[in-house]
Design a protein around this motif. Structure first.
Motif, PDB file in Angstrom:
ATOM      1  N   PRO A  51       0.822  -1.220   0.000  1.00  0.00           N
ATOM      2  CA  PRO A  51       0.000   0.000   0.000  1.00  0.00           C
ATOM      3  C   PRO A  51       0.855   1.269   0.000  1.00  0.00           C
ATOM      4  N   ALA A  52       0.524   2.198  -0.861  1.00  0.00           N
ATOM      5  CA  ALA A  52       1.287   3.450  -0.946  1.00  0.00           C
ATOM      6  C   ALA A  52       1.247   4.215   0.367  1.00  0.00           C
ATOM      7  N   GLU A  53       0.122   4.126   1.074  1.00  0.00           N
ATOM      8  CA  GLU A  53      -0.004   4.875   2.326  1.00  0.00           C
ATOM      9  C   GLU A  53       0.868   4.319   3.444  1.00  0.00           C
ATOM     10  N   LEU A  54       1.430   3.118   3.231  1.00  0.00           N
ATOM     11  CA  LEU A  54       2.325   2.527   4.227  1.00  0.00           C
ATOM     12  C   LEU A  54       3.775   2.485   3.735  1.00  0.00           C
ATOM     13  N   HIS A  56       6.122   4.397   4.150  1.00  0.00           N
ATOM     14  CA  HIS A  56       7.109   4.806   5.158  1.00  0.00           C
ATOM     15  C   HIS A  56       7.634   3.617   5.967  1.00  0.00           C
ATOM     16  N   THR A 265       0.507  -5.166   4.623  1.00  0.00           N
ATOM     17  CA  THR A 265       1.679  -4.672   3.892  1.00  0.00           C
ATOM     18  C   THR A 265       2.105  -5.617   2.780  1.00  0.00           C
TER      19      THR A 265
END
Length: 314
Positions: A51-54, A56, A265
């Motif tokens: 996921p792009a939002e994860l 980090h 993830t």
């Protein structure tokens, strides 16, 4: 635990492997009162974050600990209460520095690479402490101690190719098989030996696998991104006659889907829960029927129409 309690131990390389290969089986036996213990060899810190939002989390120091939490959620979904990281002498899920300070060891996810044909090969730059590079005897001794403690009737793990060739999976196979051998010997502190009655490798029958992929391909049309059903398949796909047990846990497919979604993830699950994909974006059907090959012990109990065991404990 009483002496007649059924106990199942599964040995896996990274968080999410257990759900993909054995999730329905684990949920079924846990619901039936079997003491199910999952042993995970690494924290999967070299995995790719989907996921792009994860994004980090895409660093070994962050991803490994995050995947510990994902695994805990997946085990809740499957109803499995006993999970341990190989090398952790006490409570699973602790920060790596605490494990080492307490005399334990944290085996590092070795990572992987792809060859020119798209096959999985060892990473050219494995991290320090890579599980795949550790001498097999050391983690096998740790697993043997656990087997002497738990005294399971059934142990489940990978076939020699590690499912699809990941070096940590191959190492987990070697560690499991050697650990079973060592468990049959007395432990260093006069621990009573334990001979595991039945040992299984997780496999898939070739005919069914190709048929399932064809069905998925035809149903998805141009959206299909899975393996070519007519091409070479991973090592876990074996000739039909090598499959000796078929566990019908379709009643627990929903639990498997929930557990797959916990590994956010690493796994993308379709909205209807019928297929999933990893970071390689190859679509795979979600199966509630899971298959095994008996490699140690004697088959028994009720058989299906193809002569396969329907209960790993029979």
């Amino acid at each position: 635990m009483t002496d007649d309690l059924r106990r199942l131990v599964l040995v896996h390389a990274h968080p999410d492997d257990e759900t993909i290969g054995n999730g329905a089986t684990m949920a079924k036996y846990a619901a039936e009162g079997v003491e199910v213990t999952l042993v995970t060899c690494t924290r999967g810190e070299q995995g790719e974050v989907i996921p792009a939002e994860l994004a980090h989390l895409a660093h070994p120091d962050r991803l490994g600990e995050y995947r510990v939490g994902e695994l805990a959620s997946a085990m809740t979904a499957l109803g499995v209460r006993d999970h341990r990281f190989l090398g952790d002498p006490s409570v699973p899920g602790r920060p790596a520095e605490e494990v080492r300070a307490d005399g334990g060891v944290v085996y590092a996810d070795s990572g992987m690479a792809y060859d020119h044909d798209g096959g999985v090969v060892p990473s050219p730059n494995p991290p320090a402490g890579a599980f795949a590079l550790v001498d097999v005897e050391e983690p096998a001794e740790r697993l043997a101690a656990l087997l002497r403690e738990l005294r399971p009737q059934v142990v489940v793990g990978y076939e020699p190719g590690g499912g699809y060739g990941h070096p940590d999976h191959v190492q987990a196979h070697l560690v499991m098989m050697r650990g079973i051998e060592l468990a049959a010997l007395a432990g260093p502190d006069d621990e009573a030996p334990w001979v595991v009655p039945k040992v299984y490798w997780t496999v898939m029958p070739e005919t069914l696998t190709r048929e399932a992929l064809r069905t998925l391909r035809d149903g998805m049309g141009e959206d299909y991104t899975g393996p070519d059903p007519e091409d070479r398949l991973p090592s876990m796909v074996v000739p039909d006659d090598q499959v000796t047990a078929a566990i019908d846990a379709t009643a627990f497919t929903a639990a498997k889907v929930e557990a797959l979604r916990a590994h956010v993830t690493q796994v993308k699950v379709s909205p209807n829960g019928t297929y999933f994909a990893l970071s390689n974006d190859l679509s795979q059907p979600v199966m509630g029927l899971e298959f095994y090959r008996l490699v140690r012990g004697t088959a028994g109990g009720t058989r299906d129409e193809l002569g396969r065991e329907t209960d790993l404990f029979a």
